[in-house]
Design an enzyme around this catalytic site. Sequence first.
Site, short mmCIF file in Angstrom:
data_model
loop_
_atom_site.label_atom_id
_atom_site.label_comp_id
_atom_site.label_asym_id
_atom_site.label_seq_id
_atom_site.Cartn_x
_atom_site.Cartn_y
_atom_site.Cartn_z
N ASP A 80 0.83 -1.21 0.00
CA ASP A 80 0.00 0.00 0.00
C ASP A 80 0.86 1.26 0.00
OD1 ASP A 80 -2.52 1.24 0.13
OD2 ASP A 80 -2.40 1.44 2.30
N GLY A 203 -8.62 6.25 3.06
CA GLY A 203 -9.01 7.08 4.19
C GLY A 203 -10.41 6.77 4.68
N ASN A 224 -10.29 0.83 1.74
CA ASN A 224 -9.10 0.74 2.58
C ASN A 224 -9.36 1.32 3.97
OD1 ASN A 224 -7.92 0.01 0.17
ND2 ASN A 224 -6.26 1.49 0.30
O1 G3H Z 1 -4.30 3.10 2.31
C1 G3H Z 1 -4.81 3.01 3.44
C2 G3H Z 1 -5.98 3.75 3.75
O2 G3H Z 1 -6.27 4.74 2.88
C3 G3H Z 1 -6.33 3.88 5.18
O3 G3H Z 1 -6.67 5.19 5.59
O4 G3H Z 1 -6.10 5.10 8.00
O5 G3H Z 1 -7.60 6.82 7.10
O6 G3H Z 1 -8.35 4.44 7.20
P1 G3H Z 1 -7.23 5.40 7.06
ZN ZN Z 2 -4.57 5.36 1.67
#
Ligand code: G3H
Ligand code: ZN
Length: 275
Positions: A80, A203, A224
Amino acid sequence: MPLAPTGDIINGAAHGVGAFNVVLLEQLEAVLAGAQQADLPVIVQISENAVAYRGALAPLAAAARAAVEEAAVPAALHLDHATRPDLVEEAVRLGFTSVMYDGAHLPWEENVARTREISRRCRDKGVWVEAELGEIGGKDGAHKPGVRTDPEEAARFVADSGVDALAVAVGTSHQMTERTARLDLDLIRDLRAAVPVPLVLHGSSGVDDNTLAAAVHAGMRKVNIATHLNTVFTAAARARLSAQPATVDPRRYLSPAREAMGHEVARLLRLLAGS
Ligand code: G3H
Ligand code: ZN
């Protein structure tokens, strides 16, 4: 079972698929336990930031592969937010089934050129590639919740770069600890109509349950989630430590943390799958 190709999990899902970041072994175990509770496929994610914390990709990747092989549900392994092409190459060598090359901070031409080269090399190895367009706010502390991805640009970017999936900016912001983000669902529908590959929501920790379900309904496919699961994990550890302040054995607080995170992973997977 053996690692599942990320593309097979994504393309085989009628609704949304959860992609969860892990840093600790207990979090990896929680993600797989949750997927087994829900009896749904899952994507295990290791980010470039997690690699920086651990010092190397290989040990965490080996643990993830071994755990996935023990699991009774299909699970994919995804690198990622990689900004380093050498880390992408290493992930491919280590058997990752997908990578996200994150060139969102780069000028358009450079983002396209680098992503296209990575797509070409990964496609040769059967590795699925996700890229990002329209920087998703909040990463590295830079809050830009107003950033949005333009559908026409997104379609052009996918055509020019040859990626298998696209992360788009539709109102989320990374690392939110409150689930108060307001998503632009009409924009998700417009992006879905314009872009021929699966859309990815980053996010997603800042998005409440109803809005997550609505985002999937509007066209998001890979969702995600990292911070929200850290919140659940840490809250359970904190509760145990507060109740038993003399605790010194990490297993005493990591095991309730792992269990709580596993239940939340199962709940989120069911929510995203619409089941
Ligand atoms: O790539 C990982 C995500 O975009 C996680 O984002 O920590 O805001 O859930 P987050
Ligand atoms: Zn991310």
